[in-house]
Design an enzyme around this catalytic site. Structure first.
Site, PDB file in Angstrom:
ATOM      1  CG  LEU A 266      -1.959  -1.135   1.322  1.00  0.00           C
ATOM      2  CD1 LEU A 266      -2.531  -1.088   2.761  1.00  0.00           C
ATOM      3  CD2 LEU A 266      -2.906  -1.209   0.397  1.00  0.00           C
ATOM      4  N   GLY A 267       2.220   1.244   0.446  1.00  0.00           N
ATOM      5  CA  GLY A 267       2.798   2.249   0.395  1.00  0.00           C
ATOM      6  C   GLY A 267       4.151   2.029   1.344  1.00  0.00           C
ATOM      7  CB  ALA A 268       7.667   2.461   0.499  1.00  0.00           C
ATOM      8  N   GLY A 269       7.153   3.866   3.686  1.00  0.00           N
ATOM      9  CA  GLY A 269       7.509   5.130   4.196  1.00  0.00           C
ATOM     10  C   GLY A 269       9.025   5.123   4.571  1.00  0.00           C
ATOM     11  CD  GLU A 273       8.454  -2.617   1.627  1.00  0.00           C
ATOM     12  OE1 GLU A 273       9.230  -2.298   0.245  1.00  0.00           O
ATOM     13  OE2 GLU A 273       7.885  -3.676   1.648  1.00  0.00           O
ATOM     14  CE  LYS A 288       4.958   2.286  10.470  1.00  0.00           C
ATOM     15  NZ  LYS A 288       4.477   2.803   9.225  1.00  0.00           N
ATOM     16  CG  ASP A 379       5.209  11.872  13.250  1.00  0.00           C
ATOM     17  OD1 ASP A 379       5.160  13.075  12.553  1.00  0.00           O
ATOM     18  OD2 ASP A 379       5.904  10.865  12.653  1.00  0.00           O
TER      19      ASP A 379
END
EC number: 2.7.10.2
Length: 524
Positions: A266-269, A273, A288, A379
Site C-alpha cells: 500500500l505504500g512505503a515510508g 512498508e 507495517k 508525530d
C-alpha cells in the site's frame, strides 16, 4: 456489551486499518513487567505458539467460580444472551450462531465469552459484541448503547438512513437516562438530526412531553411511530447498524510471521512498508514492516505492549506483532488509506467544509483520549491519520516516534524530521509534550482545510524555523472560516501552556455549526 456502533463498514470483515508510521507515548511509564512472557507450547498441539495479549484479563478456567459476575447463576436470565448478528466460526474454539439464537454464558472474560447454545448444546467462544442479554434494551434494533450525541449524528446522517430514522441511546450527561435522536430535514440546513431528552417518571415510566407518558421505552417508540405528536418527524425505521468488527483472536499477540499472507503493497515510508495482508486465511489486516535496525526489539515490544492498551474508537487498533526482525506491526485495515492521500484524491477533494470540520472533530476526539491517558503522539499529521470506507478518521502511529533509532529522523537537522509540524520548543529543546501535539494539530487543521497542501508552501525547513522565531504564522486560506482559523492560531501560541487542551478543541469542533443553539429540542 452490545454496542453495535463500533464498526463503520458493512463490508468490513474484521476491521479496516492501513498504517503509515507510528507515534503515543506514556509520559512516565514504568517498564517493569511490561514484557510479555512466552507460553510453553503444548507438545501435541500443531499450530502457532501464542503469547498472551497484554490487555486481556487473567484467564479463568471453565469451572472457575469467578467465571461469572458475583450473584449470577448459570442459566438464569442474567446469563442468557441473544445473538444480534450472524456469526460464522473462524477459530478452532469458536461457536457459530445465527441472529436470534440464544446462548448461556459460561464464562465472561475480555472480548470473547465462553457460551453454550440452547438449541444445539454446543460450547465455544463467542464475540461478546455480537450478543446482548435477553430482555435487555440492547436486543432492540433501535437501541445504541454508549454512543455519544456526535456519533449518533454521524450514524443517522450516513447513507442507508431516511427521514425519521431514529435511535435511543444512553444520555451522556444524566446517568441512567436516555435520549432519542431523529433524522430530520430542514430547508436551511438540509439533512439534520434532532435530539430529545427522555425523562423518567418517579413511577419508573418515561416521557418526552408530560402529556404523553409510557411505561416502557418500547411503548414510547410504538407511540411516536404512529404519529410525530410534537416531534420533528414521525419515527420511521431504526438507524442502520452494520455488523461490528469481530474482536481480534484470543491471545494472538506475538504471532508467527507465517500466519500473515502479504497481498498488496500500500505504500512505503521512511522506516519500512505498509501492506494489505490476510491473517490466518480469514482476517484482512494492515501490516507495517519495519526496516531492520530502525529500532531496538526490546524498546519496540515495551512500547507495543503500551500502545495495545490504548483502545478507542478514533485510534487505529493494534492487533498483533511479529517481534523478531524485521518487526511487523499488525493493525486493523482502513480502506481509504491515509487522510493526506484521501484529501488529494478525487473523492477527498470534493468533500464539503462541514465534512472537513467533522474529520477534524474526530481526530480531536482521539487526541483528547490520548491527552486524558497522559500519552503523547509526537508525530501528528495528516499522513498519520487513516480513513475507513465510511469516512471515519482514526489516529495511527502513536508510540513509534520515540523509539526510532535514526538520526535523520530524531535530529532537527535530519532530512526526515517533520519540522513543519513540530512545535518550536520540540525543535529547539527536544521538549515533546501533549502541548507540542496541540501545535501539530493546528498544522493538521491547515492540511485538512487546504485538501492536503504541504504546510508553509514554498518555504524550506530552515526558513520555517526562522520565520516562526519572528512570529510568522500561516495566513488564513480563503475557504477557512474565521472560527476555525482562530483555533489554529491558539494552537500556535509560543508558550505551550497558553495552547488549548484537546478536550476543549473537541468541544468546539463537535459543535462547530450548532454552538449558538441548544443541542436538545425543547419539550414538544
Amino acid at each position: 456489551m452490545g454496542g453495535r456502533s463500533s464498526c463503520e463498514d458493512p463490508g468490513c470483515p474484521r476491521g479496516e486499518g492501513r498504517v503509515p508510521r507510528m507515534g503515543c507515548v506514556k509520559s512516565r511509564f514504568l517498564r517493569e513487567g511490561s514484557k510479555a512472557s512466552k507460553i510453553e507450547p503444548n507438545a501435541n498441539q500443531k499450530g502457532p505458539v501464542y503469547v498472551p495479549d497484554p490487555t486481556s484479563p487473567k484467564k479463568l478456567g471453565p469451572n472457575s467460580i469467578n467465571s461469572l459476575p458475583p450473584g449470577v447463576v448459570e442459566g438464569s436470565e442474567d446469563t442468557i444472551v441473544v445473538a444480534l448478528y450472524d456469526y460464522e466460526a473462524i477459530h478452532r474454539e469458536d461457536l457459530s450462531f445465527q441472529k436470534g439464537d440464544q446462548m448461556v454464558v459460561l464464562e465472561e472474560s475480555g472480548e470473547w465469552w465462553k457460551a453454550r447454545s440452547l438449541a444445539t448444546k454446543k460450547e465455544g467462544y463467542i464475540p461478546s459484541n455480537y450478543v446482548a442479554r435477553v430482555n435487555s434494551l440492547e436486543t432492540e434494533e433501535w437501541f445504541f448503547k454508549g454512543i455519544s450525541r456526535k456519533d449518533a449524528e454521524r450514524h443517522l446522517l450516513a447513507p442507508g438512513n431516511m427521514l425519521g430514522s431514529f435511535m435511543i441511546r444512553d444520555s451522556e450527561t444524566t446517568k441512567g437516562s436516555y435520549s432519542l435522536s431523529v433524522r430530520d430535514f430542514d430547508p436551511q440546513h438540509g439533512d439534520t438530526v434532532k435530539h430529545y431528552k427522555i425523562r423518567t417518571l418517579d413511577s419508573g415510566g418515561f416521557y418526552i412531553s408530560p402529556r404523553s407518558t409510557f411505561s416502557s421505552l418500547q411503548e414510547l417508540v410504538v407511540h411516536y411511530k404512529k404519529g410525530k405528536d410534537g416531534l420533528c418527524q414521525k419515527l420511521s425505521v431504526p438507524c442502520v447498524s452494520p455488523k461490528p468488527q469481530k474482536p481480534w483472536e484470543k491471545d494472538a499477540w506475538e504471532i508467527p510471521r507465517e500466519s500473515l499472507q502479504m497481498e498488496k503493497k500500500l505504500g512505503a515510508g521512511q522506516f519500512g512498508e505498509v501492506w494489505m495482508a490476510t491473517y490466518n486465511k480469514h482476517t484482512k489486516v494492515a501490516v507495517k514492516t519495519m526496516k531492520p535496525g530502525s529500532m531496538s526489539v526490546e524498546a519496540f515490544l515495551a512500547e507495543a505492549n503500551l500502545m495495545k492498551t490504548l483502545q478507542h474508537d478514533k485510534l487505529v487498533k493494534l492487533h498483533a506483532v511479529v517481534s523478531q526482525e524485521p518487526i511487523f506491526i499488525v493493525t486493523e485495515f482502513m480502506a481509504k488509506g491515509s487522510l493526506l492521500d484521501f484529501l488529494k484524491s478525487e473523492e477527498g477533494s470534493k468533500q464539503p467544509l462541514p465534512k472537513l470540520i467533522d474529520f477534524s472533530a474526530q481526530i480531536s476526539e482521539g487526541m483528547a483520549f490520548i491527552e486524558q491517558r497522559n500519552y503523547i503522539h509526537r508525530d501528528l499529521r495528516a499522513a498519520n491519520i487513516l480513513v475507513s470506507a465510511s469516512l471515519v478518521c482514526k489516529i495511527a502511529d502513536f508510540g513509534l516516534a520515540r523509539i526510532i533509532e535514526d538520526n535523520e529522523y530524531t535530529a532537527r537537522e535530519g532530512a526526515k524530521f517533520p519540522i513543519k509540524w513540530t512545535a518550536p520548543e520540540a525543535i529547539n529543546f527536544g521538549s515533546f509534550t501533549i502541548k507540542s501535539d496541540v501545535w501539530s494539530f493546528g498544522i493538521l487543521l491547515m492540511e485538512i482545510v487546504t485538501y492536503g497542501r504541504i504546510p508553509y508552501p514554498g518555504m524550506s525547513n530552515p526558513e520555517v524555523i526562522r520565520a516562526l522565531e519572528h512570529g510568522y504564522r500561516m495566513p488564513r486560506p480563503d475557504n477557512c472560516p474565521e472560527e476555525l482559523y482562530s483555533i489554529m492560531i491558539r494552537c500556535w501560541k509560543n508558550r505551550p501552556e497558553e495552547r488549548p487542551t484537546f478536550e476543549y478543541i473537541q468541544s468546539v469542533l463537535d459543535d462547530f455549526y450548532t454552538a449558538t443553539e441548544s443541542q436538545y429540542q425543547q419539550q414538544p
